[in-house]
Design a protein around this motif. Structure first.
Motif, mmCIF file in Angstrom:
data_model
loop_
_atom_site.group_PDB
_atom_site.id
_atom_site.type_symbol
_atom_site.label_atom_id
_atom_site.label_comp_id
_atom_site.label_asym_id
_atom_site.label_seq_id
_atom_site.Cartn_x
_atom_site.Cartn_y
_atom_site.Cartn_z
ATOM 1 N N MET A 99 0.835 -1.201 0.000
ATOM 2 C CA MET A 99 0.000 0.000 0.000
ATOM 3 C C MET A 99 0.871 1.253 0.000
ATOM 4 O O MET A 99 2.054 1.192 0.338
ATOM 5 C CB MET A 99 -0.961 0.010 1.203
ATOM 6 N N CYS A 155 -0.019 5.135 1.163
ATOM 7 C CA CYS A 155 -0.998 6.150 1.558
ATOM 8 C C CYS A 155 -0.279 7.205 2.384
ATOM 9 O O CYS A 155 0.468 6.882 3.307
ATOM 10 C CB CYS A 155 -2.152 5.514 2.342
ATOM 11 N N ARG A 156 -0.502 8.456 2.003
ATOM 12 C CA ARG A 156 0.127 9.545 2.768
ATOM 13 C C ARG A 156 -0.841 10.706 2.883
ATOM 14 O O ARG A 156 -0.454 11.862 2.893
ATOM 15 C CB ARG A 156 1.426 9.980 2.092
ATOM 16 N N GLN A 157 -2.138 10.353 2.947
ATOM 17 C CA GLN A 157 -3.127 11.425 2.872
ATOM 18 C C GLN A 157 -3.372 12.166 4.188
ATOM 19 O O GLN A 157 -3.985 13.216 4.185
ATOM 20 C CB GLN A 157 -4.451 10.884 2.323
ATOM 21 N N CYS A 158 -2.896 11.606 5.302
ATOM 22 C CA CYS A 158 -3.180 12.306 6.563
ATOM 23 C C CYS A 158 -1.897 12.682 7.297
ATOM 24 O O CYS A 158 -0.796 12.279 6.917
ATOM 25 C CB CYS A 158 -4.106 11.479 7.451
ATOM 26 N N GLN A 196 -0.775 11.813 10.207
ATOM 27 C CA GLN A 196 -0.012 10.835 11.002
ATOM 28 C C GLN A 196 0.659 9.770 10.120
ATOM 29 O O GLN A 196 1.157 8.769 10.622
ATOM 30 C CB GLN A 196 -0.912 10.178 12.042
ATOM 31 N N THR A 197 0.705 10.005 8.822
ATOM 32 C CA THR A 197 1.278 9.009 7.916
ATOM 33 C C THR A 197 2.699 8.599 8.308
ATOM 34 O O THR A 197 3.468 9.408 8.837
ATOM 35 C CB THR A 197 1.305 9.552 6.465
ATOM 36 N N CYS A 244 2.423 5.333 4.500
ATOM 37 C CA CYS A 244 2.092 4.080 5.174
ATOM 38 C C CYS A 244 2.194 2.990 4.109
ATOM 39 O O CYS A 244 1.595 3.116 3.031
ATOM 40 C CB CYS A 244 0.670 4.120 5.730
ATOM 41 N N GLY A 252 -1.749 0.906 7.819
ATOM 42 C CA GLY A 252 -1.916 2.319 8.131
ATOM 43 C C GLY A 252 -1.672 2.584 9.600
ATOM 44 O O GLY A 252 -2.025 1.746 10.443
ATOM 45 N N VAL A 253 -1.075 3.717 9.909
ATOM 46 C CA VAL A 253 -0.952 4.117 11.316
ATOM 47 C C VAL A 253 -2.370 4.195 11.902
ATOM 48 O O VAL A 253 -2.603 3.953 13.074
ATOM 49 C CB VAL A 253 -0.230 5.492 11.432
ATOM 50 N N CYS A 254 -3.348 4.494 11.035
ATOM 51 C CA CYS A 254 -4.750 4.584 11.452
ATOM 52 C C CYS A 254 -5.374 3.206 11.657
ATOM 53 O O CYS A 254 -6.490 3.106 12.155
ATOM 54 C CB CYS A 254 -5.558 5.324 10.390
ATOM 55 N N LYS A 282 -5.651 1.049 8.970
ATOM 56 C CA LYS A 282 -6.160 0.587 7.667
ATOM 57 C C LYS A 282 -5.292 -0.554 7.156
ATOM 58 O O LYS A 282 -4.068 -0.434 7.091
ATOM 59 C CB LYS A 282 -6.166 1.769 6.687
ATOM 60 N N THR A 321 -9.741 9.592 5.831
ATOM 61 C CA THR A 321 -9.091 8.948 6.983
ATOM 62 C C THR A 321 -10.100 8.661 8.110
ATOM 63 O O THR A 321 -10.926 9.515 8.435
ATOM 64 C CB THR A 321 -7.980 9.867 7.534
HETATM 65 FE FE1 SF4 Z 1 -3.380 6.726 5.038
HETATM 66 FE FE2 SF4 Z 1 -4.170 5.833 7.434
HETATM 67 FE FE3 SF4 Z 1 -1.553 6.168 6.851
HETATM 68 FE FE4 SF4 Z 1 -3.190 8.282 7.192
HETATM 69 S S1 SF4 Z 1 -2.593 6.758 8.750
HETATM 70 S S2 SF4 Z 1 -1.653 8.037 5.600
HETATM 71 S S3 SF4 Z 1 -5.086 7.506 6.248
HETATM 72 S S4 SF4 Z 1 -2.986 4.696 5.909
#
Ligand code: SF4
Ligand code: FS2
Length: 535
Positions: free
Chosen positions: A1, A3-6, A8-9, A13, A17-19, A21, A69
């Motif tokens: 994956m 993802c760097r949209q938020c 806390q990435t 990620c 995901g740090v979240c 995901k 997110t």
């Molecule tokens: Fe994406 Fe979640 Fe990582 Fe944020 S923490 S960048 S939403 S995977």
């Protein structure tokens, strides 16, 4: 994956995901974005002709909202969105609309989840790794994340009957353009257009909320609780709360807010319910601890959900676009399962009196005392306004915002909004000649209200917003914050201080453009920033 949209990435990620995901869900969300691009190419033309069925508009914003997110972690739900996007695209295609086709226009989704994930890997490459150059990629990502934020606002507004085709037109145009070549200027304009569209979406939401529930009025909200059965509602959706309040009337259950639902207590048409009692807990990142201790049922209406612990997994429910695998989802707004669960659970054994916090200082309330505020500024009693607002998160650097509010001099006023306020929402900051020094404008969804306050003050003082004694000290976390930021840029607002860290998707050159044109700056230390602002 990838993802760097938020905020806390892990930048990006890649494994998880740090979240929380999972990679499979992340790939499915990328595939959904790709499927929406294909749909948008047809929807854009059909909308231009004035023939688009509103179900396509509603679907598109819900689907985009689900990729924000901390909203939807349920692969099955994302899979259904993908299939529906393709079905709607085929329906539109069947009408014979002429478009300049892209690959996404002919994408066929696989039958199994496993194969869909593989297709998602490919979509991920297209979205994030096939860029012409890193600056265009950066601007495309700013646009995509803004679209997700805009979609969230547009969805909330549409639920309450407020829509505007110009918002949908931009969403389709941007999704379609992402598949085509555009130079740096094209994408810079797209970012500003996203800001303009987001302003309209927020305006619709403001009209929707105040039209249905009245203008927020200053209200003291208890942070304690009442003896008895309990439901806590988190997220942002006022309509879900209203439905729940109606369905729980006379059932012996008290309803509490959590996180971004706090400002709901200020709306006349919501506060009238006697069993709508108080606020429980703080911001989203503390929910595992807070929900585990809550002795009732929990309802998540939108972001920010995080992995439910086993200790409360059987008493948390999702609705709307929110999803978590294995958590009961209420589709039809019949909250009977939530109510039954609350009645089964012990509730609070006794009353707990505690302090209250004030909410309800949205545009109508603040502008109602504008004359007095202006007088105090002219008399030198109010030296400066700070808008300390935005999202909260778990990073230690966010203590900056608490410290900022604590150190802001006595002759300054703090306006705040969104969940970042939980770092200081219960502080006693006193008042200046009857005007409280801490004014809670509302949710992140109420940023429009804060903008209106700033614009009204600039009119009253007959200066531009950038010349007002007002500084924006913003904390960002997710994509609604990205959309709001593009709106502030579109409005030409300068000198914004942004933290706790700068977005990973902003390339060095794009950052330079932002710094050169808007003087955006990262937060430093509180002492340095206060000194720089107040001189
Ligand atoms: Fe994406 Fe979640 Fe990582 Fe944020 S923490 S960048 S939403 S995977
Ligand atoms: Fe807070 Fe989370 Fe409001 Fe954001 S509750 S960070 O997604 O929407 O702000």
């Amino acid at each position: 994956m990838f993802c760097r949209q938020c905020e806390q990435t892990a930048n990006p990620c890649t494994k998880l995901g740090v979240c929380g995901k999972q990679p499979d869900t992340a790939y499915l969300q990328d595939l959904l974005t790709y499927a929406l691009q294909g749909l948008a190419t047809y929807a854009k033309e059909e909308l231009k002709e004035g023939k688009l069925d509103s179900k396509v508009n509603r679907f598109t914003v819900e689907a985009l909202f689900s990729t924000l997110t901390n909203v939807n972690f349920d692969s099955e739900a994302i899979k259904n969105f993908i299939y529906e996007a393709v079905n709607l695209r085929e329906e539109l295609k069947g009408k014979g609309i002429k478009v300049q086709e892209t690959e996404a226009c002919n994408f066929k989704p696989a039958d199994s989840l496993e194969e869909l994930v593989k297709q998602g890997e490919d979509a991920n490459r297209k979205l994030f790794h096939s860029y012409q150059n890193e600056d265009i990629q950066s601007l495309k990502e700013i646009t995509l994340y803004s679209l997700r934020g805009i979609a969230a606002y547009a969805d909330h507004a549409a639920i309450l009957g407020k829509e505007d085709n110009s918002v949908y037109a931009f969403i389709y145009d941007a999704l379609d353009s992402m598949q085509r070549n555009g130079d740096l200027n094209f994408w810079l304009n797209m970012v500003l257009k996203a800001g303009e569209t987001n302003l309209r979406a927020m305006e619709l939401l403001d009209a929707a909320n105040t039209g249905r529930y009245g203008h927020p009025v200053p209200t003291a909200v208890p942070l304690g609780y009442k003896k008895g059965k309990a439901i806590v509602v988190s997220g942002h959706d006022l309509r879900d709360l209203e439905i729940l309040l109606k369905q729980t009337e006379g059932k012996g259950i008290y309803v509490y807010t959590h996180g971004e639902m706090l400002p709901c207590h200020a709306y006349p048409e919501l506060k009238k319910y006697k069993h709508f009692y108080g606020h429980y807990g703080t911001a989203w990142q503390n929910q595992q601890k807070e929900f585990a201790q809550f002795p009732g049922a929990i309802l998540m209406t939108t972001n920010c959900i995080i992995r439910p612990l086993d200790s409360y997994k059987d008493r948390i429910f999702t609705t709307g676009v929110v999803g978590w695998p294995g958590v009961k989802h209420i589709k039809d707004k019949d909250f009977t399962p939530v109510i039954e669960k609350a009645l089964e659970l012990p509730g609070f054994p006794e009353d707990k009196e505690s302090k209250t916090v004030m909410v309800g200082f949205a545009r109508n309330a603040v502008l109602g005392v504008a004359d007095k505020v202006i007088e105090l500024v002219k008399a030198g009693k109010i030296r400066h306004f700070f808008l300390v607002g935005g999202c909260d998160g778990a990073k230690p650097g966010r203590s900056y915002y608490t410290e900022f509010v604590e150190k802001a001099p006595q002759d300054t006023v703090i306006l705040t909004l969104a969940c970042g306020k939980f770092r200081f929402f219960d502080k006693e900051l006193g008042s200046i000649d009857g005007i409280p020094r801490l004014l809670d404008v509302g949710q992140c969804n109420d940023a429009y209200s804060a903008i209106q306050i700033a614009l009204a003050l600039s009119k009253a003082f007959n200066v531009g917003v950038n010349e007002l004694p007002l500084s924006l000290i913003l904390s960002w976390f997710e994509q609604k914050a990205v959309a709001i930021l593009t709106t502030l840029l579109y409005l030409g607002i300068k000198n914004i201080r942004l933290g706790p860290s700068l977005p990973a998707f902003v390339s060095p050159n794009v950052l330079k453009v932002l710094v050169d044109n808007f003087n955006i700056k990262p937060i430093k230390t509180v002492d340095e920033d206060l000194k720089e602002i107040l001189g």
